[in-house]
Motif scaffolding. Structure first.
Motif, PDB file in Angstrom:
ATOM      1  N   UNK A  98       0.825  -1.196   0.000  1.00 26.82           N
ATOM      2  CA  UNK A  98       0.000   0.000   0.000  1.00 26.82           C
ATOM      3  C   UNK A  98       0.863   1.251   0.000  1.00 26.82           C
ATOM      4  N   UNK A  99       0.212   2.399  -0.116  1.00 27.41           N
ATOM      5  CA  UNK A  99       0.953   3.662  -0.166  1.00 27.41           C
ATOM      6  C   UNK A  99       1.837   3.868   1.064  1.00 27.41           C
ATOM      7  N   UNK A 100       1.306   3.646   2.252  1.00 28.29           N
ATOM      8  CA  UNK A 100       2.104   3.871   3.461  1.00 28.29           C
ATOM      9  C   UNK A 100       3.230   2.855   3.599  1.00 28.29           C
ATOM     10  N   UNK A 176      -1.680   9.942  -0.886  1.00 25.85           N
ATOM     11  CA  UNK A 176      -1.111   9.246  -2.035  1.00 25.85           C
ATOM     12  C   UNK A 176      -0.865  10.201  -3.197  1.00 25.85           C
ATOM     13  N   UNK A 177      -1.634  11.277  -3.238  1.00 27.58           N
ATOM     14  CA  UNK A 177      -1.522  12.239  -4.345  1.00 27.58           C
ATOM     15  C   UNK A 177      -0.629  13.424  -4.006  1.00 27.58           C
ATOM     16  N   UNK A 178       0.206  13.319  -2.991  1.00 33.56           N
ATOM     17  CA  UNK A 178       1.038  14.439  -2.563  1.00 33.56           C
ATOM     18  C   UNK A 178       1.932  14.972  -3.682  1.00 33.56           C
ATOM     19  N   UNK A 179       2.422  14.105  -4.544  1.00 31.45           N
ATOM     20  CA  UNK A 179       3.325  14.554  -5.611  1.00 31.45           C
ATOM     21  C   UNK A 179       2.644  15.500  -6.589  1.00 31.45           C
ATOM     22  N   UNK A 180       1.317  15.485  -6.607  1.00 30.46           N
ATOM     23  CA  UNK A 180       0.599  16.383  -7.504  1.00 30.46           C
ATOM     24  C   UNK A 180       0.642  17.826  -7.018  1.00 30.46           C
TER      25      UNK A 180
END
Length: 214
Positions: A98-100, A176-180
């Motif tokens: 998962x993401x974490x 999960x979308x932090x890079x955006x």
């Protein structure tokens, strides 16, 4: 799965329907998220915390996410020992990722080997994992490097802490979308960014570039 559906219909759906605004919405969102995480853990349903986000402001949603993740955290920390977790990851032997789990890998490698080595070790593990799952094309170089640069910058400032405490105090890493926040979709999800590291086009990543221009 039938039992999971029954629990969702009987408990989760009514909570969503009753969610209001302000503090009431926050309380309902936390209850909903905790219940969903417990159902997921009990029945093996891989899903993130879900909130009635359209009824919560950004600050309330972030607070609810933090409360949810800390409230259902297993006693004693993560369920798998850090050493075992990294060993299985390095061999591509994790049954789920998962993401974490990704954030945890970066955090642990940074503490144990430093930022530069964390990139190499995370890259090798992800390639092993995607290869073992039969989807090597899923590996994404820019995401790998960018997450190391983000997480390692905070890890260096907060050494000696376990991962649960680290992510609780840095709730943005749960996104999960932090890079955006740093990349436009056109750049981040383009073919070039998947194959090699590309610098962000919206705002710079923290820290110095890694060796080789990364």
């Amino acid at each position: 799965m039938a039992l999971t559906a029954w629990v969702s219909f009987s408990f989760i759906r009514p909570l969503r329907e009753r969610a209001g605004t302000g503090s009431e919405a926050l309380a309902q969102a936390v209850k909903l998220a905790i219940l969903e995480k417990l159902v997921n853990a009990a029945f093996g349903v891989a899903a993130p915390c879900v909130f009635a986000r359209h009824r919560l402001g950004p600050r309330e949603a972030a607070r609810a996410a933090t409360l949810c993740c800390s409230s259902v955290r297993p006693r004693g920390g993560m369920t798998m020992d850090d050493g075992v977790f990294l060993e299985r990851f390095s061999r591509g032997e994790l049954s789920g990722f998962a993401h974490l789990d990704h954030v945890r890998v970066v955090y642990l490698y940074t503490l144990r080997a430093g930022r530069d080595a964390a990139v190499e070790l995370t890259r090798a593990g992800l390639r092993a994992l995607t290869g073992r799952l039969g989807v090597p094309e899923k590996y994404h170089e820019t995401m790998t490097v960018a997450w190391v640069r983000l997480v390692s910058e905070r890890a260096a400032a907060e050494p000696g802490r376990d991962f649960s405490a680290f992510v609780e105090d840095n709730p943005r890493f749960q996104r999960k979308d932090l890079l955006e926040d740093y990349y436009s979709p056109e750049v981040l999800f383009g073919a070039e960014a998947r194959g090699r590291f590309v610098e962000p086009d919206l705002r710079p990543l923290p820290g110095e570039r890694l060796p080789g221009g990364l």
